[in-house]
Motif scaffolding. Sequence first.
Motif, PDB file in Angstrom:
ATOM      1  N   GLY A  37       0.783  -1.121  -0.077  1.00 48.24           N
ATOM      2  CA  GLY A  37      -0.019  -0.099  -0.163  1.00 48.24           C
ATOM      3  C   GLY A  37       0.968   1.193  -0.001  1.00 48.24           C
ATOM      4  N   PRO A  38       0.134   2.348  -0.121  1.00 47.45           N
ATOM      5  CA  PRO A  38       1.006   3.734  -0.345  1.00 47.45           C
ATOM      6  C   PRO A  38       1.734   4.046   0.943  1.00 47.45           C
ATOM      7  N   ASP A  39       1.282   3.828   1.919  1.00 47.05           N
ATOM      8  CA  ASP A  39       2.232   4.006   3.243  1.00 47.05           C
ATOM      9  C   ASP A  39       3.611   3.505   3.224  1.00 47.05           C
ATOM     10  N   TYR A  40       3.539   1.954   2.786  1.00 46.86           N
ATOM     11  CA  TYR A  40       4.585   1.374   2.656  1.00 46.86           C
ATOM     12  C   TYR A  40       5.353   1.712   1.391  1.00 46.86           C
ATOM     13  N   ARG A  41       5.102   2.295   0.312  1.00 45.12           N
ATOM     14  CA  ARG A  41       5.753   2.780  -0.756  1.00 45.12           C
ATOM     15  C   ARG A  41       6.561   4.079  -0.219  1.00 45.12           C
ATOM     16  N   THR A  42       6.055   4.955   0.480  1.00 47.11           N
ATOM     17  CA  THR A  42       6.548   5.995   1.046  1.00 47.11           C
ATOM     18  C   THR A  42       7.924   6.101   1.884  1.00 47.11           C
ATOM     19  N   HIS A  43       8.150   4.612   2.336  1.00 45.14           N
ATOM     20  CA  HIS A  43       9.309   4.446   2.985  1.00 45.14           C
ATOM     21  C   HIS A  43      10.459   3.671   1.931  1.00 45.14           C
ATOM     22  N   LEU A  44      10.327   3.660   0.882  1.00 48.46           N
ATOM     23  CA  LEU A  44      10.958   2.914  -0.091  1.00 48.46           C
ATOM     24  C   LEU A  44      12.479   3.593  -0.402  1.00 48.46           C
ATOM     25  N   ALA A  45      13.500   3.452  -0.035  1.00 49.40           N
ATOM     26  CA  ALA A  45      14.666   4.177  -0.624  1.00 49.40           C
ATOM     27  C   ALA A  45      14.562   4.201  -1.931  1.00 49.40           C
ATOM     28  N   GLY A  46      15.098   5.212  -2.744  1.00 50.04           N
ATOM     29  CA  GLY A  46      15.137   5.077  -4.234  1.00 50.04           C
ATOM     30  C   GLY A  46      13.930   5.523  -4.748  1.00 50.04           C
ATOM     31  N   VAL A  47      12.739   5.530  -4.009  1.00 54.96           N
ATOM     32  CA  VAL A  47      11.733   6.019  -4.837  1.00 54.96           C
ATOM     33  C   VAL A  47      10.842   7.133  -4.140  1.00 54.96           C
ATOM     34  N   THR A  48      10.554   8.083  -4.992  1.00 52.41           N
ATOM     35  CA  THR A  48       9.789   9.317  -4.387  1.00 52.41           C
ATOM     36  C   THR A  48       8.515   9.061  -3.933  1.00 52.41           C
ATOM     37  N   PRO A  49       8.377   9.455  -2.674  1.00 56.45           N
ATOM     38  CA  PRO A  49       7.240   9.411  -2.030  1.00 56.45           C
ATOM     39  C   PRO A  49       6.027  10.031  -2.822  1.00 56.45           C
ATOM     40  N   PHE A  50       4.974   9.097  -2.899  1.00 57.90           N
ATOM     41  CA  PHE A  50       3.710   9.396  -3.403  1.00 57.90           C
ATOM     42  C   PHE A  50       3.884   9.795  -4.942  1.00 57.90           C
ATOM     43  N   ALA A  51       5.001   9.178  -5.648  1.00 52.15           N
ATOM     44  CA  ALA A  51       5.249   9.315  -7.014  1.00 52.15           C
ATOM     45  C   ALA A  51       5.823   8.334  -7.672  1.00 52.15           C
TER      46      ALA A  51
END
Length: 281
Positions: free
Chosen positions: A47-61
Amino acid sequence: MQTKRPARFFALRAGGSFLKSRLSAGALALAAGVGLTLPPHPAAAVGPDYRTHLAGVTPFADPRQRVSTARPPWSAIGRVQTELGSRCTGFLISPVLVETAAHCLWLAHPQRFIQPGSVHFLRAYSGDSFTAHARVVRFIVPPDYSPNRETQSAGLDHATLVLDHPVARPDEVFHITTTPEDIKPGMAAILGGYEQNMPDVITADLHCHMTGLTQDGTGNLLLSHDCAGTHGSSGAPLLYQNASGWHVLGVQVLANTAHAGGKAVPLLALPNAVPAQAGTQ
């Protein structure tokens, strides 16, 4: 004791000592089919909350999308996984040679490289299928690379895996011809691998760019890019395409902490490498 990595970047290995995530249920079933012994897998966060904590990936984009391993360039890419449960991405440069990141083979405890026979390559792995499987019999790491000195040797974070049998035809692999002199800021690039939040398929950023050349602490060259890629993409090829086909720019090794992008090692800029201690046993 393992030294800390620079604050701006994360190494991208998934599993093992760098990241405590484990393989999915589908991967465990696959492992059983090829004789691997892997640890259990906790529920994966999504889900989105998990994605915002991924190194190397812009939060919400997050631009990454799933790609098919049935056709190039993804058919020449596979998952590098060990019998201790860690996994990275790798790609074929000959029917029996795979490139990946050297830190994927390092054991923080007891401070040595893993035994080659504990490393497997699953070509074009996707869910519960793969094109070919091989065991590694030997690997080669630049002699001055040190996982405990990433800021000083990140430009050498590269390994060549020798497989126990061919897993492709010569026309199905990448041929390394691109030099750093060929790489210009702003040129189009593509990055895809088996990443932390979707480890059983290749996800890729298909519309990113090179941003320049830089160096590690001892002057080894690194390539900067703005491609989204997180843990698990270590060892993935940074690619571009022109009229003559697909070309490898470098091997993905580091990710930015707060936004998309990272660093890759240019293969043709590497010094002559010799077998690592574990790779010669």
